[in-house]
Design an enzyme around this catalytic site. Structure first.
Site, short mmCIF file in Angstrom:
data_model
loop_
_atom_site.label_atom_id
_atom_site.label_comp_id
_atom_site.label_asym_id
_atom_site.label_seq_id
_atom_site.Cartn_x
_atom_site.Cartn_y
_atom_site.Cartn_z
N TYR A 160 -2.04 -0.36 10.81
CA TYR A 160 -2.20 -1.08 9.55
C TYR A 160 -0.79 -0.69 8.83
O TYR A 160 -0.08 -1.55 8.22
CB TYR A 160 -3.48 -0.76 8.97
CG TYR A 160 -3.49 -1.03 7.19
CD1 TYR A 160 -3.59 -2.39 6.86
CD2 TYR A 160 -3.31 -0.03 6.57
CE1 TYR A 160 -3.51 -2.73 5.72
CE2 TYR A 160 -3.24 -0.34 5.17
CZ TYR A 160 -3.46 -1.66 4.89
OH TYR A 160 -3.21 -1.79 3.51
N LYS A 219 2.20 -3.48 7.39
CA LYS A 219 2.55 -3.47 6.03
C LYS A 219 3.78 -2.83 5.68
O LYS A 219 4.52 -3.73 4.95
CB LYS A 219 1.66 -2.61 5.14
CG LYS A 219 -0.05 -3.06 5.07
CD LYS A 219 -0.21 -4.40 4.48
CE LYS A 219 -0.09 -4.66 2.98
NZ LYS A 219 -0.39 -5.84 2.51
N THR A 222 0.73 -1.30 0.07
CA THR A 222 -0.11 -0.13 -0.19
C THR A 222 0.89 1.23 0.14
O THR A 222 1.92 1.33 0.47
CB THR A 222 -0.88 0.05 1.18
OG1 THR A 222 -1.59 1.22 1.51
CG2 THR A 222 -0.20 -0.39 2.74
N ASP A 223 0.15 2.37 -0.37
CA ASP A 223 0.86 3.54 -0.58
C ASP A 223 1.01 4.08 1.19
O ASP A 223 1.76 5.11 1.32
CB ASP A 223 0.24 4.55 -1.31
CG ASP A 223 -1.37 4.85 -0.93
OD1 ASP A 223 -1.77 4.10 -0.05
OD2 ASP A 223 -1.77 5.81 -1.64
N GLU A 224 0.12 3.69 1.92
CA GLU A 224 -0.06 4.08 3.31
C GLU A 224 1.55 3.95 4.12
O GLU A 224 1.67 4.54 5.11
CB GLU A 224 -1.01 3.59 4.20
CG GLU A 224 -2.42 3.58 3.45
CD GLU A 224 -3.53 3.73 4.12
OE1 GLU A 224 -3.37 3.30 5.68
OE2 GLU A 224 -4.74 3.47 3.89
P1 NAD Z 1 -9.81 -7.42 2.00
O1 NAD Z 1 -9.98 -7.14 3.43
O2 NAD Z 1 -10.90 -7.15 1.10
O3 NAD Z 1 -9.28 -9.09 1.71
C1 NAD Z 1 -8.32 -9.53 2.50
C2 NAD Z 1 -8.40 -11.06 2.19
O4 NAD Z 1 -7.25 -11.71 3.12
C3 NAD Z 1 -9.64 -11.62 2.73
O5 NAD Z 1 -10.27 -12.59 1.75
C4 NAD Z 1 -9.23 -12.39 4.19
O6 NAD Z 1 -10.20 -13.75 4.42
C5 NAD Z 1 -7.97 -12.84 3.83
N1 NAD Z 1 -7.12 -13.13 4.98
C6 NAD Z 1 -6.96 -12.39 6.08
N2 NAD Z 1 -6.08 -12.84 7.00
C7 NAD Z 1 -5.96 -14.05 6.46
C8 NAD Z 1 -5.07 -15.06 6.77
N3 NAD Z 1 -4.37 -14.87 8.09
N4 NAD Z 1 -4.84 -16.04 6.14
C9 NAD Z 1 -5.32 -16.25 5.04
N5 NAD Z 1 -6.25 -15.13 4.51
C10 NAD Z 1 -6.31 -14.26 5.19
O7 NAD Z 1 -8.36 -6.72 1.44
P2 NAD Z 1 -8.02 -5.88 -0.07
O8 NAD Z 1 -8.76 -4.57 0.26
O9 NAD Z 1 -8.66 -6.60 -1.00
O10 NAD Z 1 -6.38 -5.76 0.07
C11 NAD Z 1 -5.71 -6.77 -0.64
C12 NAD Z 1 -4.37 -6.69 -0.41
O11 NAD Z 1 -4.06 -5.27 -1.05
C13 NAD Z 1 -3.92 -6.16 1.01
O12 NAD Z 1 -2.51 -6.62 1.32
C14 NAD Z 1 -3.81 -4.66 1.18
O13 NAD Z 1 -2.95 -4.26 2.05
C15 NAD Z 1 -3.45 -4.34 -0.09
N6 NAD Z 1 -3.84 -3.05 -0.72
C16 NAD Z 1 -5.09 -2.71 -0.42
C17 NAD Z 1 -5.68 -1.60 -1.13
C18 NAD Z 1 -7.17 -0.92 -0.91
O14 NAD Z 1 -7.54 0.22 -1.53
N7 NAD Z 1 -8.13 -1.85 -0.70
C19 NAD Z 1 -4.75 -0.61 -1.73
C20 NAD Z 1 -3.55 -0.94 -1.62
C21 NAD Z 1 -2.98 -2.13 -1.13
O1 DAU Z 2 -4.21 4.08 0.27
C1 DAU Z 2 -4.35 2.56 0.29
C2 DAU Z 2 -5.25 2.08 1.49
O2 DAU Z 2 -6.58 2.60 1.22
C3 DAU Z 2 -5.25 0.40 1.56
O3 DAU Z 2 -4.03 0.03 1.83
C4 DAU Z 2 -6.36 -0.07 2.77
O4 DAU Z 2 -5.99 -1.19 2.62
C5 DAU Z 2 -7.66 0.60 2.43
O5 DAU Z 2 -8.56 0.42 3.41
C6 DAU Z 2 -7.46 2.16 2.25
O6 DAU Z 2 -7.37 3.00 3.29
P1 DAU Z 2 -8.01 4.38 3.87
O7 DAU Z 2 -8.03 4.60 5.19
O8 DAU Z 2 -7.72 5.29 2.89
O9 DAU Z 2 -9.52 3.84 3.42
P2 DAU Z 2 -10.96 3.95 4.05
O10 DAU Z 2 -11.79 3.42 3.08
O11 DAU Z 2 -11.12 3.22 5.28
O12 DAU Z 2 -10.98 5.68 4.18
C7 DAU Z 2 -10.90 6.39 2.92
C8 DAU Z 2 -10.89 7.95 3.70
O13 DAU Z 2 -12.52 8.05 4.07
C9 DAU Z 2 -10.01 8.27 4.65
O14 DAU Z 2 -9.66 9.37 4.66
C10 DAU Z 2 -11.12 7.89 6.17
C11 DAU Z 2 -12.30 8.48 5.69
N1 DAU Z 2 -13.66 7.78 6.10
C12 DAU Z 2 -13.35 6.63 6.24
C13 DAU Z 2 -14.44 5.76 6.74
C14 DAU Z 2 -14.44 4.22 6.76
C15 DAU Z 2 -14.59 8.55 6.69
O15 DAU Z 2 -14.48 9.84 6.55
N2 DAU Z 2 -15.52 8.07 7.28
C16 DAU Z 2 -15.71 6.42 7.33
O16 DAU Z 2 -16.56 6.15 7.87
#
Ligand code: NAD
Ligand code: DAU
Length: 357
Positions: free
Chosen positions: A161, A165, A137-139
């Site tokens: 988180y 990562k 992630t960019d975080e």
């Molecule tokens: P998600 O939470 O939707 O899915 C995570 C999956 O991992 C689920 O299916 C869960 O069952 C599985 N999992 C969790 N713990 C596990 C374990 N101990 N063993 C096996 N499986 C397990 O997540 P996502 O949003 O699809 O993100 C996927 C990946 O991409 C993550 O590594 C996250 O850090 C990264 N990522 C997400 C975003 C985003 O915006 N969602 C952006 C950048 C990177």
């Molecule tokens: O940047 C990549 C990341 O983006 C991934 O690594 C994470 O897995 C993914 O969850 C996401 O993180 P964020 O914290 O940016 O996503 P989230 O959807 O939780 O929140 C997006 C923005 O909205 C953030 O600034 C927080 C705000 N927010 C979020 C929630 C859940 C609100 O204002 N209200 C809310 O209820």
């Protein structure tokens, strides 16, 4: 570079989650010669309904397993002889990590090290053609007020988180340097699209607008995120998996920055039209709530390395992508209902004390 037409045995972790299910579907349908093993523990965020359309394909196998179990991973590597790993399994929600970091340390750090060890042990005789691709992630770079992060930006994670990562990224890099494990990493910005668990901001707002419930905006809604359609992330993952250089990192972003308040107003406006509701009706649901502790102000990522060296570019405009995404959730309210049953309800109540909303 790997040969696309040759047969491969690819382990994809976290394939029942949001991004993972899109990655699994893409590899199963685009590469019939590859065998795709989807390993997932099916936590609250994992859902096999995300993959019903491809579950009976002959080049697909689901493995219910937890990456925190070292022994089980060793057995699975011995049994299936994977030649590549695309590692997405993680605890992914920032707010949950603030409530309790322990699962994040276990899955994101220890689980990643377990997978690295399984690859190291299995591939020690012959690393050729092997690949461990870590999705991050960019975080990990923290927050940036001006300019953009790139592959050389220092790590500065602010949430538990992001710290977990960052830890996993460091282990991946260290296993390449120390043991010569053929690794590659990508760090992506915020994804949106179908099958995203509705604790994340976009599907949470869509779900709440459907049910005319409050839309909780943290602080003043001024925080900025860079949104990328999940299918564009999947194409980046395909590109980096096949052509990314071993030992390298690639940043992936959408060049599409929005403040949270702009985003939520955009969703309200579109959904009033799509649901044939009174103009301005949904906006009245916006409710400002206490800010997320340590809330990163802005993420912005420079994808020039990926674009210039590997030829990737995002194809979905936000305007079209978000409309199609809303349409998908409107057509899949059963999916929303299914995944928000049970433990999600308790979680939601804890997070957004009903009194505030
Ligand atoms: P998600 O939470 O939707 O899915 C995570 C999956 O991992 C689920 O299916 C869960 O069952 C599985 N999992 C969790 N713990 C596990 C374990 N101990 N063993 C096996 N499986 C397990 O997540 P996502 O949003 O699809 O993100 C996927 C990946 O991409 C993550 O590594 C996250 O850090 C990264 N990522 C997400 C975003 C985003 O915006 N969602 C952006 C950048 C990177
Ligand atoms: O940047 C990549 C990341 O983006 C991934 O690594 C994470 O897995 C993914 O969850 C996401 O993180 P964020 O914290 O940016 O996503 P989230 O959807 O939780 O929140 C997006 C923005 O909205 C953030 O600034 C927080 C705000 N927010 C979020 C929630 C859940 C609100 O204002 N209200 C809310 O209820």
């Amino acid at each position: 570079m790997m040969n696309n037409s040759s047969s491969r045995r690819i382990l994809i972790t976290g394939g029942a989650g949001f991004i993972g299910s899109h990655v699994v579907r893409h590899f199963v349908t685009q590469y019939p010669n590859y065998h795709i093993y989807n390993l997932d523990a099916l936590t609250y965020a994992g859902n096999l309904e995300n993959l019903v359309d491809i579950e009976s394909e002959s080049n697909y196998t689901f493995l219910k397993a937890d990456i925190t179990s070292r022994e089980l991973l060793g057995e699975l590597f011995a049994l299936h002889n994977f030649d590549s790993v695309i590692h997405l399994a993680a605890e992914s929600h920032v707010d949950r990590s603030i409530t309790d970091a322990s699962d994040f340390i276990q899955t994101n750090v220890q689980g990643t090290v377990n997978l690295l060890d399984a690859c190291k042990n299995k591939w020690k005789e012959d690393n050729s053609g092997k690949r461990f691709y870590h999705i991050s992630t960019d975080e990990v770079y923290g927050s940036i007020n001006e300019g953009k992060f790139n592959e050389n930006s220092p790590y500065s994670p602010n949430s538990p988180y992001a710290a977990s990562k960052a830890g996993s990224d460091h282990f991946v890099r260290a296993y390449h340097t120390t043991y010569g494990l053929p690794t590659v990493i990508s760090n992506c910005s915020n994804n949106y699209g179908p099958y995203q668990f509705p604790e994340k901001f976009i599907p949470l707002c869509i779900n709440n607008i459907i049910h005319q419930k409050a839309l909780p905006v943290y602080g003043k809604g001024e925080n900025i995120r860079d949104w990328l359609h999940v299918e564009d992330h999947v194409k980046a993952i395909d590109c980096i998996f096949h052509t990314g250089k071993i030992g390298e990192t690639y940043c992936v972003g959408g060049d599409n920055e929005l403040t949270n308040i702009e985003l939520v107003k955009n969703l309200c406006e579109l959904m009033d039209i799509m649901l044939d509701r009174r103009t301005g009706g949904s906006e009245q649901l916006i409710t400002f709530v206490a800010d997320r502790p340590g809330h990163d102000f802005r993420y912005a990522i420079d994808s020039r390395k990926l674009k210039n060296e590997l030829g990737w570019k995002p194809e979905n405009s936000f305007e079209k992508g978000i409309q199609a995404t809303i349409q998908w959730y409107l057509e899949n309210t059963m999916w929303l209902e299914h995944v928000t049953r049970g433990s999600y309800k308790d979680y939601y109540q804890r997070m957004y004390n009903e009194k505030d909303l």
